[in-house]
Enzyme design. Structure first.
Site, mmCIF file in Angstrom:
data_model
loop_
_atom_site.group_PDB
_atom_site.id
_atom_site.type_symbol
_atom_site.label_atom_id
_atom_site.label_comp_id
_atom_site.label_asym_id
_atom_site.label_seq_id
_atom_site.Cartn_x
_atom_site.Cartn_y
_atom_site.Cartn_z
ATOM 1 N N LYS A 35 0.847 -1.190 0.000
ATOM 2 C CA LYS A 35 0.000 0.000 0.000
ATOM 3 C C LYS A 35 0.886 1.244 0.000
ATOM 4 O O LYS A 35 1.859 1.327 0.768
ATOM 5 C CB LYS A 35 -0.900 0.017 1.236
ATOM 6 C CG LYS A 35 -2.146 0.875 1.088
ATOM 7 C CD LYS A 35 -3.142 0.236 0.133
ATOM 8 C CE LYS A 35 -4.520 0.861 0.247
ATOM 9 N NZ LYS A 35 -5.466 0.214 -0.680
ATOM 10 N N THR A 80 -3.739 -5.263 0.413
ATOM 11 C CA THR A 80 -3.103 -3.978 0.696
ATOM 12 C C THR A 80 -3.951 -3.150 1.647
ATOM 13 O O THR A 80 -3.425 -2.345 2.418
ATOM 14 C CB THR A 80 -2.832 -3.196 -0.601
ATOM 15 O OG1 THR A 80 -4.066 -2.870 -1.237
ATOM 16 C CG2 THR A 80 -1.965 -4.010 -1.543
ATOM 17 N N ASP A 81 -5.265 -3.342 1.623
ATOM 18 C CA ASP A 81 -6.130 -2.644 2.568
ATOM 19 C C ASP A 81 -5.848 -3.104 3.997
ATOM 20 O O ASP A 81 -5.870 -2.298 4.933
ATOM 21 C CB ASP A 81 -7.595 -2.884 2.207
ATOM 22 C CG ASP A 81 -8.537 -2.018 3.022
ATOM 23 O OD1 ASP A 81 -8.514 -0.783 2.856
ATOM 24 O OD2 ASP A 81 -9.289 -2.572 3.855
ATOM 25 N N PHE A 183 34.625 28.637 -8.936
ATOM 26 C CA PHE A 183 34.801 27.505 -9.847
ATOM 27 C C PHE A 183 35.764 27.949 -10.940
ATOM 28 O O PHE A 183 35.390 28.682 -11.856
ATOM 29 C CB PHE A 183 33.458 27.076 -10.437
ATOM 30 C CG PHE A 183 33.543 25.820 -11.263
ATOM 31 C CD1 PHE A 183 34.122 24.665 -10.745
ATOM 32 C CD2 PHE A 183 33.065 25.792 -12.557
ATOM 33 C CE1 PHE A 183 34.205 23.507 -11.503
ATOM 34 C CE2 PHE A 183 33.137 24.637 -13.317
ATOM 35 C CZ PHE A 183 33.722 23.492 -12.798
ATOM 36 N N ARG A 200 31.189 33.549 -6.748
ATOM 37 C CA ARG A 200 29.881 33.322 -7.353
ATOM 38 C C ARG A 200 28.861 32.955 -6.290
ATOM 39 O O ARG A 200 29.208 32.583 -5.157
ATOM 40 C CB ARG A 200 29.960 32.197 -8.384
ATOM 41 C CG ARG A 200 30.291 30.836 -7.783
ATOM 42 C CD ARG A 200 30.204 29.719 -8.812
ATOM 43 N NE ARG A 200 30.440 28.413 -8.184
ATOM 44 C CZ ARG A 200 30.242 27.257 -8.794
ATOM 45 N NH1 ARG A 200 29.812 27.223 -10.041
ATOM 46 N NH2 ARG A 200 30.482 26.110 -8.171
ATOM 47 N N VAL A 248 31.400 22.479 -6.031
ATOM 48 C CA VAL A 248 30.306 21.737 -5.400
ATOM 49 C C VAL A 248 30.811 20.366 -4.967
ATOM 50 O O VAL A 248 30.461 19.856 -3.897
ATOM 51 C CB VAL A 248 29.117 21.600 -6.371
ATOM 52 C CG1 VAL A 248 27.999 20.782 -5.747
ATOM 53 C CG2 VAL A 248 28.607 22.973 -6.788
ATOM 54 N N GLN A 249 31.664 19.761 -5.795
ATOM 55 C CA GLN A 249 32.196 18.443 -5.478
ATOM 56 C C GLN A 249 32.924 18.431 -4.135
ATOM 57 O O GLN A 249 32.762 17.507 -3.323
ATOM 58 C CB GLN A 249 33.149 17.977 -6.585
ATOM 59 C CG GLN A 249 32.470 17.524 -7.861
ATOM 60 C CD GLN A 249 32.207 18.656 -8.839
ATOM 61 O OE1 GLN A 249 32.127 19.834 -8.449
ATOM 62 N NE2 GLN A 249 32.077 18.331 -10.112
ATOM 63 N N ASN A 275 22.888 22.024 -9.260
ATOM 64 C CA ASN A 275 23.111 23.468 -9.241
ATOM 65 C C ASN A 275 21.803 24.224 -9.433
ATOM 66 O O ASN A 275 20.993 23.877 -10.295
ATOM 67 C CB ASN A 275 24.075 23.882 -10.351
ATOM 68 C CG ASN A 275 25.521 23.604 -9.996
ATOM 69 O OD1 ASN A 275 25.903 23.713 -8.844
ATOM 70 N ND2 ASN A 275 26.312 23.237 -10.981
ATOM 71 N N HIS A 277 21.229 27.785 -10.512
ATOM 72 C CA HIS A 277 22.047 28.885 -11.024
ATOM 73 C C HIS A 277 21.370 30.251 -10.845
ATOM 74 O O HIS A 277 20.152 30.387 -11.011
ATOM 75 C CB HIS A 277 22.339 28.678 -12.501
ATOM 76 C CG HIS A 277 23.209 27.494 -12.777
ATOM 77 N ND1 HIS A 277 24.510 27.415 -12.342
ATOM 78 C CD2 HIS A 277 22.962 26.341 -13.458
ATOM 79 C CE1 HIS A 277 25.037 26.266 -12.728
ATOM 80 N NE2 HIS A 277 24.124 25.596 -13.404
#
Length: 322
Positions: A35, A80-81, A183, A200, A248-249, A275, A277
């Protein structure tokens, strides 16, 4: 032509050997059902002080046969109920402390109650209700939704397995800083049009998940908060000067390393950092309206697409001991 046997009178062995009821050329290698989107609000009432937990639950059961698929025999299916109702009854009987503990409890109930269930997998997502603060004091029974990040967990328990598989995570943690990000010095070839950026805007929508190798001495709530705070710490840095990010890495790696250092029970952690931007708008055509000298770096244009996407999983070395 297949014999005209009533399915509910056949043994499992006979069912697998009825001509035409499933092909010996193929095998079901994975099956589960359950469910989805089972929502509930649980209120723990301790006198005047109430605690509200709103969650959404997905259940998945794997049975020890596939006769429901190959033969249309439903004798082993826990509807599933019924799974949905077990979620509700369990919340009533035991309450909800953390998503991980509730998921573990549901898995245990499914396996104990139904001997023909081989594996139970439960995902719990928590809605971010926080107690309202009034004049610095927490309110007894009023809450505000503060969706800074979405918390979730997926727990899978397989019968006779040594331990459960617990994956917890956060998503939709939107962060932004206006400086201390760069960067530069990336590949220069005939396709490059992006200039070096020594300063940036850095913005991303953090998604992260991690696996627990052990739950010994673990507070799930504190662990989740530690992961979130570690990510924010390596993104933002101290309040005065911040923390420089060369990419970012690198920020991703630093955050994951800090999590593994702080939570010994975490075996590995993955992060996705797309990103978001923000680019400078060219206002050079309006020299009379420009204030100050130099390029415009105050009015920026948000760009959703296309965007970069950074992903890495950091795991402990196999020789490391938790």
């Amino acid at each position: 032509m297949a014999p005209n046997y009533p399915y509910n009178q056949l043994t499992n062995y006979e069912k697998t050997n009825v001509t035409g009821q499933g092909s010996s050329d193929y095998a079901i290698v994975e099956s589960y059902y359950g469910k989805s989107f089972v929502k509930l609000l649980h209120i723990a009432r301790a006198g005047k002080v109430h605690t509200a937990k709103e969650i959404e639950v997905d259940t998945r059961l794997t049975l020890n046969s596939t006769i429901d698929y190959t033969l249309g025999d439903n004798r082993d299916i826990v509807a599933t109920d019924s799974q949905k109702n077990i979620v509700y009854v369990t919340a009533k009987q035991y309450g909800i402390k953390s998503p991980e503990e509730f998921a573990l409890l549901l898995c245990d109930i499914f396996l104990r109650k139904y001997s023909h269930v081989n594996a139970a997998k439960v995902t719990v997502t928590e809605y971010p209700w926080q107690r309202i603060q009034m004049n610095g004091r927490p309110h007894n029974h009023a809450f505000v939704m503060v969706p800074a990040a979405e918390r979730w967990t997926t727990v899978q328990v397989t019968r006779n397995a040594k331990s459960p598989v617990i994956e917890s995570g956060l998503r939709n943690l939107r962060v932004l800083k206006t400086t201390q990000s760069a960067f530069v010095n990336f590949v220069k070839d005939e396709y490059r049009t992006l200039p070096d950026a020594a300063d940036r805007v850095f913005s991303t929508l953090v998604s992260s998940s991690w696996f627990y190798a052990s739950t010994s001495g673990l507070d799930f709530d504190k662990a989740w908060e530690t992961v979130r705070d570690s990510i924010l710490e390596k993104f933002a840095g101290n309040p005065e000067d911040g923390l420089f990010s060369p990419s970012v890495q690198h920020t991703l790696y630093e955050a994951e390393t800090l999590v593994l250092n702080r939570i010994p029970q975490v075996d590995s952690i993955v992060m996705d950092l797309p990103n978001k931007h923000y680019v400078e708008i060219d206002l050079s055509k309006f020299p009379k309206e420009m204030v100050g000298e130099g390029p415009n770096n105050e009015v920026l244009l948000p760009l959703d697409k296309p965007s970069g996407f950074i992903h890495a999983r950091l795991a402990r070395n196999s020789k490391a001991k938790l």
